[in-house]
Design an enzyme around this catalytic site. Structure first.
Site, PDB file in Angstrom:
ATOM      1  N   TYR A  29      -1.214  -1.145  10.472  1.00  0.00           N
ATOM      2  CA  TYR A  29      -1.411  -1.420   9.047  1.00  0.00           C
ATOM      3  C   TYR A  29      -0.269  -0.825   8.230  1.00  0.00           C
ATOM      4  O   TYR A  29       0.332  -1.497   7.394  1.00  0.00           O
ATOM      5  CB  TYR A  29      -2.756  -0.848   8.582  1.00  0.00           C
ATOM      6  CG  TYR A  29      -3.033  -1.067   7.113  1.00  0.00           C
ATOM      7  CD1 TYR A  29      -3.577  -2.261   6.671  1.00  0.00           C
ATOM      8  CD2 TYR A  29      -2.763  -0.076   6.176  1.00  0.00           C
ATOM      9  CE1 TYR A  29      -3.837  -2.476   5.322  1.00  0.00           C
ATOM     10  CE2 TYR A  29      -3.017  -0.279   4.831  1.00  0.00           C
ATOM     11  CZ  TYR A  29      -3.555  -1.474   4.414  1.00  0.00           C
ATOM     12  OH  TYR A  29      -3.811  -1.684   3.079  1.00  0.00           O
TER      13      TYR A  29
ATOM     14  N   SER B  76       0.844  -1.187   0.000  1.00  0.00           N
ATOM     15  CA  SER B  76       0.000   0.000   0.000  1.00  0.00           C
ATOM     16  C   SER B  76       0.878   1.235   0.000  1.00  0.00           C
ATOM     17  O   SER B  76       2.022   1.200   0.473  1.00  0.00           O
ATOM     18  CB  SER B  76      -0.867  -0.013   1.265  1.00  0.00           C
ATOM     19  OG  SER B  76      -1.496   1.232   1.455  1.00  0.00           O
TER      20      SER B  76
END
Length: 69
Positions: A41, A28
């Site tokens: 995350y 990401s």
């Protein structure tokens, strides 16, 4: 983080023996620009990116390594 590492380790011998084998890890943009609301995350995506870069070098000429963002 353990999922991609364990799966890669379990399959690497098989993948090396295959022509045109590819490993794809999905990361990401938060690996590079972390979001304070999701620190775990962001950190795991950064770790996955680093792992993928290292694995790409280790497997050069044997298995193609892709890291999709």
């Amino acid at each position: 983080m353990l999922g991609p590492i364990r799966l890669t380790n379990a399959l690497i011998d098989h993948l090396i023996s295959q022509p045109d084998a590819v490993i794809v890890n999905v990361s990401s943009g938060l690996a590079f620009v972390p979001l304070s609301a999701t620190p775990t995350y962001s950190a795991t995506k950064a770790a996955l990116h680093s792992y993928s870069v290292s694995l790409r070098e280790q497997l050069k000429g044997k298995v193609e390594m892709l890291n999709a963002l």
